[in-house]
Design a protein around this motif. Structure first.
Motif, PDB file in Angstrom:
ATOM      1  N   GLY A  59     -24.370   2.434 -10.889  1.00 45.48           N
ATOM      2  CA  GLY A  59     -24.522   1.337 -10.236  1.00 45.48           C
ATOM      3  C   GLY A  59     -23.972   1.548  -8.711  1.00 45.48           C
ATOM      4  N   GLN A  60     -22.882   0.864  -8.538  1.00 48.37           N
ATOM      5  CA  GLN A  60     -22.357   0.956  -7.073  1.00 48.37           C
ATOM      6  C   GLN A  60     -21.177   1.979  -7.024  1.00 48.37           C
ATOM      7  N   LEU A  61     -21.120   2.602  -5.933  1.00 48.15           N
ATOM      8  CA  LEU A  61     -19.881   3.833  -5.459  1.00 48.15           C
ATOM      9  C   LEU A  61     -19.410   2.948  -4.237  1.00 48.15           C
ATOM     10  N   VAL A  62     -17.975   2.937  -4.395  1.00 43.17           N
ATOM     11  CA  VAL A  62     -17.184   2.426  -3.212  1.00 43.17           C
ATOM     12  C   VAL A  62     -16.510   3.417  -2.787  1.00 43.17           C
ATOM     13  N   LEU A  63     -16.477   3.720  -1.332  1.00 40.65           N
ATOM     14  CA  LEU A  63     -15.700   4.828  -0.817  1.00 40.65           C
ATOM     15  C   LEU A  63     -15.040   4.150   0.183  1.00 40.65           C
ATOM     16  N   ARG A  64     -13.728   4.490   0.069  1.00 36.46           N
ATOM     17  CA  ARG A  64     -12.714   3.865   1.068  1.00 36.46           C
ATOM     18  C   ARG A  64     -12.121   4.795   1.962  1.00 36.46           C
ATOM     19  N   ASP A  65     -11.955   4.215   3.357  1.00 35.80           N
ATOM     20  CA  ASP A  65     -11.221   5.137   4.387  1.00 35.80           C
ATOM     21  C   ASP A  65     -12.227   6.177   4.849  1.00 35.80           C
ATOM     22  N   ILE A  66     -13.437   5.637   4.966  1.00 33.52           N
ATOM     23  CA  ILE A  66     -14.471   6.596   5.630  1.00 33.52           C
ATOM     24  C   ILE A  66     -14.495   6.724   7.254  1.00 33.52           C
ATOM     25  N   PRO A  67     -14.160   7.752   7.776  1.00 32.37           N
ATOM     26  CA  PRO A  67     -14.119   7.698   9.076  1.00 32.37           C
ATOM     27  C   PRO A  67     -15.516   7.676   9.949  1.00 32.37           C
ATOM     28  N   TRP A 109      -5.817  14.435   0.069  1.00 32.71           N
ATOM     29  CA  TRP A 109      -6.545  14.040   1.190  1.00 32.71           C
ATOM     30  C   TRP A 109      -7.462  15.535   1.668  1.00 32.71           C
ATOM     31  N   ARG A 110      -6.825  16.381   1.823  1.00 33.39           N
ATOM     32  CA  ARG A 110      -7.444  17.794   2.250  1.00 33.39           C
ATOM     33  C   ARG A 110      -8.639  18.107   1.327  1.00 33.39           C
ATOM     34  N   ASN A 111      -8.340  18.023   0.014  1.00 33.32           N
ATOM     35  CA  ASN A 111      -9.357  18.254  -0.950  1.00 33.32           C
ATOM     36  C   ASN A 111     -10.449  17.200  -1.550  1.00 33.32           C
ATOM     37  N   THR A 112     -10.364  16.039  -0.785  1.00 31.45           N
ATOM     38  CA  THR A 112     -11.445  15.237  -0.998  1.00 31.45           C
ATOM     39  C   THR A 112     -12.616  15.241   0.341  1.00 31.45           C
ATOM     40  N   TRP A 128      -7.964   9.613   8.515  1.00 31.56           N
ATOM     41  CA  TRP A 128      -6.399  10.135   8.509  1.00 31.56           C
ATOM     42  C   TRP A 128      -5.418   9.197   8.493  1.00 31.56           C
ATOM     43  N   LYS A 129      -5.793   7.912   8.504  1.00 29.46           N
ATOM     44  CA  LYS A 129      -4.823   6.837   8.211  1.00 29.46           C
ATOM     45  C   LYS A 129      -4.380   6.859   6.770  1.00 29.46           C
ATOM     46  N   ARG A 130      -4.845   7.408   5.807  1.00 24.24           N
ATOM     47  CA  ARG A 130      -4.502   7.955   4.461  1.00 24.24           C
ATOM     48  C   ARG A 130      -3.000   8.649   4.453  1.00 24.24           C
ATOM     49  N   MET A 131      -2.940   9.346   5.665  1.00 23.04           N
ATOM     50  CA  MET A 131      -1.731  10.218   5.863  1.00 23.04           C
ATOM     51  C   MET A 131      -0.417   9.643   6.510  1.00 23.04           C
ATOM     52  N   VAL A 132      -0.539   8.554   6.957  1.00 24.75           N
ATOM     53  CA  VAL A 132       0.472   7.848   7.572  1.00 24.75           C
ATOM     54  C   VAL A 132       1.768   7.650   6.824  1.00 24.75           C
ATOM     55  N   VAL A 133       1.520   6.828   5.710  1.00 25.91           N
ATOM     56  CA  VAL A 133       2.578   6.728   4.694  1.00 25.91           C
ATOM     57  C   VAL A 133       3.352   8.188   4.355  1.00 25.91           C
ATOM     58  N   PRO A 134       2.391   9.122   3.827  1.00 28.77           N
ATOM     59  CA  PRO A 134       3.017  10.459   3.616  1.00 28.77           C
ATOM     60  C   PRO A 134       3.804  10.910   4.741  1.00 28.77           C
ATOM     61  N   PHE A 135       3.557  10.683   5.974  1.00 31.31           N
ATOM     62  CA  PHE A 135       4.160  11.278   7.154  1.00 31.31           C
ATOM     63  C   PHE A 135       5.279  10.601   7.364  1.00 31.31           C
ATOM     64  N   ILE A 136       5.447   9.175   7.214  1.00 31.67           N
ATOM     65  CA  ILE A 136       6.584   8.561   7.351  1.00 31.67           C
ATOM     66  C   ILE A 136       7.607   9.005   6.309  1.00 31.67           C
ATOM     67  N   ALA A 137       7.143   9.173   5.025  1.00 28.20           N
ATOM     68  CA  ALA A 137       8.058   9.670   3.902  1.00 28.20           C
ATOM     69  C   ALA A 137       8.578  10.935   4.242  1.00 28.20           C
ATOM     70  N   LEU A 138       7.712  11.915   5.068  1.00 27.40           N
ATOM     71  CA  LEU A 138       8.304  13.212   5.301  1.00 27.40           C
ATOM     72  C   LEU A 138       9.487  13.115   6.366  1.00 27.40           C
ATOM     73  N   VAL A 139       9.210  12.277   7.168  1.00 25.92           N
ATOM     74  CA  VAL A 139      10.283  12.033   8.451  1.00 25.92           C
ATOM     75  C   VAL A 139      11.633  11.463   7.894  1.00 25.92           C
ATOM     76  N   LEU A 140      11.472  10.415   6.819  1.00 22.73           N
ATOM     77  CA  LEU A 140      12.477   9.706   6.469  1.00 22.73           C
ATOM     78  C   LEU A 140      13.136  10.506   5.337  1.00 22.73           C
ATOM     79  N   ILE A 141      12.388  11.422   4.613  1.00 20.62           N
ATOM     80  CA  ILE A 141      13.330  12.561   3.879  1.00 20.62           C
ATOM     81  C   ILE A 141      14.041  13.574   4.486  1.00 20.62           C
ATOM     82  N   VAL A 142      13.326  14.025   5.570  1.00 24.21           N
ATOM     83  CA  VAL A 142      13.957  15.018   6.584  1.00 24.21           C
ATOM     84  C   VAL A 142      15.480  14.294   7.082  1.00 24.21           C
ATOM     85  N   LEU A 143      15.220  13.275   7.702  1.00 24.50           N
ATOM     86  CA  LEU A 143      16.532  12.617   8.244  1.00 24.50           C
ATOM     87  C   LEU A 143      17.458  11.991   7.312  1.00 24.50           C
TER      88      LEU A 143
END
Length: 170
Positions: free
Chosen positions: A138-146, A79-82, A22-37
């Motif tokens: 070869g290598q598969l790197v997957l970031r932000d795995i809970p 995020w939801r569709n990954t 869920w940490k991938r959604m922190v910046v979009p959430f902050i953007a949501l709050v700032l845009i609404v404000l």
């Protein structure tokens, strides 16, 4: 989630299904709050006595909707569709909102599994999972795995089971 049960092969069992952390959604959430404000401030500071007040409010609303779409809604959909699905035979990575891309790694091709966590990721319980396979990529790197350690252990256990000719320890 991303791999329906009717797409599983005979004898294949789902071990784990998950989205990125869920940490991938922190910046979009902050953007949501700032845009609404900012939109609220724009509505407040546009004087109602101004002859173009209606057009100014409509313009502020259109800009707010566009920014919300680009900076909050699209990242949420991505995020939801990954999704990641670990089964007893394969590890599937599915991405895409309008177009869908699916990568599958047969567990028989996995050579090594490793994880990496920064201090902040250790606090959140997520990290980067690196799967090395005997394929062209070869290598598969997957970031932000809970729950990175649990996923790593499940993946390693499934690889060991498949290499021993066992399924679920049997």
């Amino acid at each position: 989630m991303t791999l329906p049960d009717h797409h599983l092969t005979t004898g294949e069992k789902r071990i784990r299904s998950f989205h990125p952390h869920w940490k991938r959604m922190v910046v979009p959430f902050i953007a949501l709050v700032l845009i609404v404000l900012a939109f609220g401030a724009a509505l407040f500071f546009i004087p109602s006595t101004w002859q173009y007040a209606f057009y100014g409010r409509v313009a502020a609303g259109v800009i707010a909707v566009l920014l919300l779409t680009v900076w909050s809604f699209v990242p949420y959909l991505q995020w939801r569709n990954t999704g990641y699905v670990l089964t007893s035979h394969r590890f599937t990575i599915s991405t895409g909102v309008l177009n869908k891309s699916t990568d599958e790694i047969p567990l028989t091709k996995v050579n090594s599994v490793s994880s990496d966590q920064t201090f902040f990721e250790r606090i959140l319980g997520c990290g980067t999972l690196t799967v090395e396979s005997a394929s062209d990529e070869g290598q598969l790197v997957l970031r932000d795995i809970p729950r990175i350690q649990d996923v790593r252990a499940d993946l390693f256990r499934a690889v060991e089971d498949i290499s021993d000719g066992q399924v679920d320890g049997q």
